[in-house]
Structures are given as structure tokens and as C-alpha cells.
Design an enzyme around this catalytic site. Structure first.
Site, PDB file in Angstrom:
ATOM      1  N   ARG A  23       0.945  -1.266  -0.176  1.00 35.00           N
ATOM      2  CA  ARG A  23       0.147   0.018  -0.181  1.00 35.00           C
ATOM      3  C   ARG A  23       0.893   1.376  -0.091  1.00 35.00           C
ATOM      4  O   ARG A  23       0.398   2.390  -0.715  1.00 35.00           O
ATOM      5  CB  ARG A  23      -1.095   0.097   1.441  1.00 35.00           C
ATOM      6  CG  ARG A  23      -2.008   1.136   1.210  1.00 35.00           C
ATOM      7  CD  ARG A  23      -3.091   0.963   2.126  1.00 35.00           C
ATOM      8  NE  ARG A  23      -2.506   1.088   3.531  1.00 35.00           N
ATOM      9  CZ  ARG A  23      -3.093   1.007   4.743  1.00 35.00           C
ATOM     10  NH1 ARG A  23      -4.519   0.610   4.566  1.00 35.00           N
ATOM     11  NH2 ARG A  23      -2.672   1.228   5.780  1.00 35.00           N
TER      12      ARG A  23
ATOM     13  N   LYS B 200      -2.768   6.954   1.187  1.00 37.20           N
ATOM     14  CA  LYS B 200      -2.604   7.191   2.538  1.00 37.20           C
ATOM     15  C   LYS B 200      -1.500   8.226   2.634  1.00 37.20           C
ATOM     16  O   LYS B 200      -0.310   8.073   2.799  1.00 37.20           O
ATOM     17  CB  LYS B 200      -2.039   6.003   3.294  1.00 37.20           C
ATOM     18  CG  LYS B 200      -2.133   6.201   4.764  1.00 37.20           C
ATOM     19  CD  LYS B 200      -2.231   4.736   5.524  1.00 37.20           C
ATOM     20  CE  LYS B 200      -1.955   4.827   7.055  1.00 37.20           C
ATOM     21  NZ  LYS B 200      -3.140   5.710   7.791  1.00 37.20           N
TER      22      LYS B 200
ATOM     23  N   GLU C  35     -16.040   6.529   6.213  1.00 37.34           N
ATOM     24  CA  GLU C  35     -15.169   6.009   7.382  1.00 37.34           C
ATOM     25  C   GLU C  35     -15.086   6.825   8.394  1.00 37.34           C
ATOM     26  O   GLU C  35     -15.536   8.000   8.559  1.00 37.34           O
ATOM     27  CB  GLU C  35     -13.676   5.291   6.749  1.00 37.34           C
ATOM     28  CG  GLU C  35     -13.185   6.880   6.155  1.00 37.34           C
ATOM     29  CD  GLU C  35     -11.789   6.216   5.351  1.00 37.34           C
ATOM     30  OE1 GLU C  35     -11.048   5.441   5.949  1.00 37.34           O
ATOM     31  OE2 GLU C  35     -11.047   7.139   4.702  1.00 37.34           O
TER      32      GLU C  35
HETATM   33  N1  PMP Z   1      -9.083   4.872   7.420  1.00 41.89           N
HETATM   34  C1  PMP Z   1      -8.446   6.095   7.671  1.00 41.89           C
HETATM   35  C2  PMP Z   1      -8.699   7.176   7.461  1.00 41.89           C
HETATM   36  C3  PMP Z   1      -7.288   5.565   8.451  1.00 41.89           C
HETATM   37  O1  PMP Z   1      -5.899   6.553   8.604  1.00 41.89           O
HETATM   38  C4  PMP Z   1      -6.668   4.327   8.754  1.00 41.89           C
HETATM   39  C5  PMP Z   1      -5.570   3.892   9.237  1.00 41.89           C
HETATM   40  N2  PMP Z   1      -5.395   4.512  10.603  1.00 41.89           N
HETATM   41  C6  PMP Z   1      -7.762   3.326   8.429  1.00 41.89           C
HETATM   42  C7  PMP Z   1      -8.743   3.742   7.861  1.00 41.89           C
HETATM   43  C8  PMP Z   1      -7.639   1.849   8.775  1.00 41.89           C
HETATM   44  O2  PMP Z   1      -6.496   1.404   7.965  1.00 41.89           O
HETATM   45  P1  PMP Z   1      -5.533  -0.004   8.316  1.00 41.89           P
HETATM   46  O3  PMP Z   1      -6.589  -0.973   8.780  1.00 41.89           O
HETATM   47  O4  PMP Z   1      -4.987  -0.081   7.373  1.00 41.89           O
HETATM   48  O5  PMP Z   1      -4.690   0.584   9.455  1.00 41.89           O
END
Ligand code: PMP
Length: 289
Positions: free
Chosen positions: A52, A151, A184
Site C-alpha cells: 500500500r 495514505k 469511514e
Molecule cells: N481509515 C483511515 C482514514 C485511516 O487513517 C486508517 C489507518 N489509521 C484506516 C482507515 C485503517 O486502516 P488500516 O486498517 O490499514 O490501519
């Protein structure tokens, strides 16, 4: 022993780990990052996180100076140098040092930083009780402007939402997208359970495709539970039987209420607890690399 931070191939004591004020990461939030956990000496879903990171970098035309293999080794070496078996790892790639002005092509090489530390977003009590959340007014970034699948180091959209929820006394803020559908949370993905089926917003809702989200979908399906990636409205949340959030730092945490409305009884539901148990098994038995 003083913690050591990796910057471009070298380890520095924490207090001496510094970047230039002319780094475009600082000047413009120009860069990408990952948050990863290491459980009992095994980095959880390392392949997926590194994948990622490279995709995020590609999306913003940022070159990472190491190969994926070299990067994986740099992470493992940093953990070893810090003698850590349980850790939260922050991988950061900044655009690098350049002149003032946005032009990223002015910058020298990108900078790679690896911090190995720990993180606890919520108390143990909240994992048992569930979180108080609100739906915030700040909408999630429009995917055609700054796609949430990237990200990036530019987290102001989420920070504005976080400010709203903190001011309201809530632990997390649920963000809607430009069309009013649930996207989210500020730093987590969201799931609901309705009639024994699990639902989560699809990629097209404009979300970060969480690695924990993907693990939870797999765990639910392995347990014979139907998972549907579907658009959901705030009403779907209010009417859910269960609601929980997922993220590397938060892992799986139940939601007790949204905007002051209890989700069902307000207690963590049985599918949430089942998935939480399975997630804990997975992270302690570590079949992943
Ligand atoms: N959404 C956002 C906006 C995030 O910053 C994150 C990670 N902190 C997630 C979802 C969750 O992603 P992951 O499970 O890959 O940590």
C-alpha cells in the site's frame, strides 16, 4: 536504551532524529505513510502495508529509493536495533528537501523514516464498553480531489473531523462522503451488523482500504458470515444491531452509540466479539508475515 529512529539508511538516537525544515513533507504535507503493528516478533501484514505504501507513493508520483525487499529489511533491522517484539511502526516517505514553492520536482531524493514505538488509542475499558461516536459535518475528501485510498501525509481532512468529535466529547467521528453516504472514521474503517450479516462501505464510498478491514472481511467469511460491501446511510447505522471500527492502531473496537443514540443495547454485540476474538487469535498466533 534510547530508542533509535531510521532515516535514510542510518539509525539515530530519538533526540537526534531530525529532518530539514525545507522538506516538502513538512512544508506541504507532501509524502505518504503507513502504520504497522508487530506482534510477538512478527510484523503483521507486512507485505500488504509495504504494497500500500508503494501504491500511495505511485499515486503522488513519489519515488521510494529502496526496493520493497530493502524496505522490509530496513523495518526488521530497525525493530532489531530497538530490541522490540511488540511495536507500532510508522513508515514515512517524504518528498525530500527542496526550495520553497510547491514544485515537487525541485526536491532531492525522497526521505525514508522508520519509527518503532508503541500506540494505544483507547483504554481497555472502551474495548469492553464500546465507543461514543458522532457523525461529523466535515465530509471525507472527494475522491476526485484527494483520493482517500492514498495514505498521504496530508491528514487535515481527518484532523478537522477529529477536532469536531473531540469538541463534542466523542471518541471517534464518522465521516460521510460528498453524497451523504457513510465513508469511514477519522482513522478507522466502519462496519455494521444487521440480521447476522456484516456490512461495510465499498471502496467507491471514498475510503482508505484498511488492511485491518480486509483481514476482518476474511475472518468473517471464514466463520461463514456473509459480508457485503454496500453504500450505507446514517439511518443504516442507527438501525444496526452492532457497529464496530477497525484499524491497525485501534484493531477492532465496538461502537456503543452514535450521536447519542445507542446501537441496539449499547453493548458490544456477539458478531463483534466473535471477530475480536478471531483477530486476537490471528495476531497472537501470527500465521502472517
Ligand atoms: N481509515 C483511515 C482514514 C485511516 O487513517 C486508517 C489507518 N489509521 C484506516 C482507515 C485503517 O486502516 P488500516 O486498517 O490499514 O490501519
Amino acid at each position: 536504551m534510547e530508542p533509535k529512529v531510521y532515516i535514510n539508511g542510518k539509525l539515530y538516537p530519538k533526540n537526534e532524529a531530525k529532518v530539514s525544515v525545507f522538506d516538502h513533507g513538512l512544508l506541504y504535507g507532501d509524502g505518504v505513510f503507513e502504520g504497522i503493528r508487530c506482534y510477538n516478533g512478527v510484523v503483521f501484514k507486512l507485505e500488504e502495508h509495504v504494497g500500500r505504501l508503494y501504491e500511495s507513493a505511485e499515486a503522488i508520483a513519489l519515488e521510494i529509493m529502496l526496493t520493497k525487499d530493502e524496505l522490509r529489511n530496513a523495518i526488521l533491522d530497525t525493530l532489531k536495533a530497538n530490541n522490540l517484539r511488540d511495536s507500532y511502526i510508522r513508515l514515512i516517505v517524504t518528498r525530500g528537501v527542496g526550495k520553497l514553492g510547491l514544485d515537487p520536482f525541485n526536491c532531492g531524493e525522497s526521505q525514508l523514516i522508520i519509527i518503532t514505538d508503541s500506540i494505544q488509542l483507547y483504554s481497555k475499558e472502551l474495548y469492553d464498553k464500546g465507543l461514543d461516536t458522532i457523525i461529523v459535518r466535515t465530509i471525507r475528501n472527494h475522491p476526485d480531489a484527494l483520493n482517500p485510498t492514498v495514505k498521504s501525509m496530508n491528514y487535515l481532512n481527518n484532523i478537522l473531523a477529529k477536532i469536531e468529535c473531540i469538541k463534542a466529547g466523542a471518541a471517534e467521528g464518522i465521516m460521510l462522503n460528498k453524497d451523504g453516504y457513510v465513508a469511514e472514521c477519522t482513522g478507522d474503517n466502519i462496519f455494521i451488523v444487521k440480521d447476522n450479516e456484516v456490512f461495510t462501505p465499498p471502496a467507491s464510498a471514498g475510503i482508505l482500504i484498511g488492511i485491518t478491514r480486509n483481514v476482518v472481511i476474511e475472518l468473517a467469511e471464514e466463520a461463514g458470515i456473509t459480508v457485503k460491501e454496500e453504500q450505507m446511510t446514517p439511518d443504516d447505522l442507527f438501525n444496526a444491531d452492532e457497529c464496530f471500527l477497525t484499524g491497525t492502531a485501534a484493531e477492532i473496537i465496538p461502537v456503543a452509540n452514535i450521536d447519542g443514540r445507542k446501537i441496539a443495547t449499547g453493548k458490544p454485540g456477539k458478531i463483534t466479539l466473535l471477530l475480536l476474538g478471531k483477530y486476537q487469535e490471528l495476531t497472537t498466533s501470527h500465521p502472517s508475515t
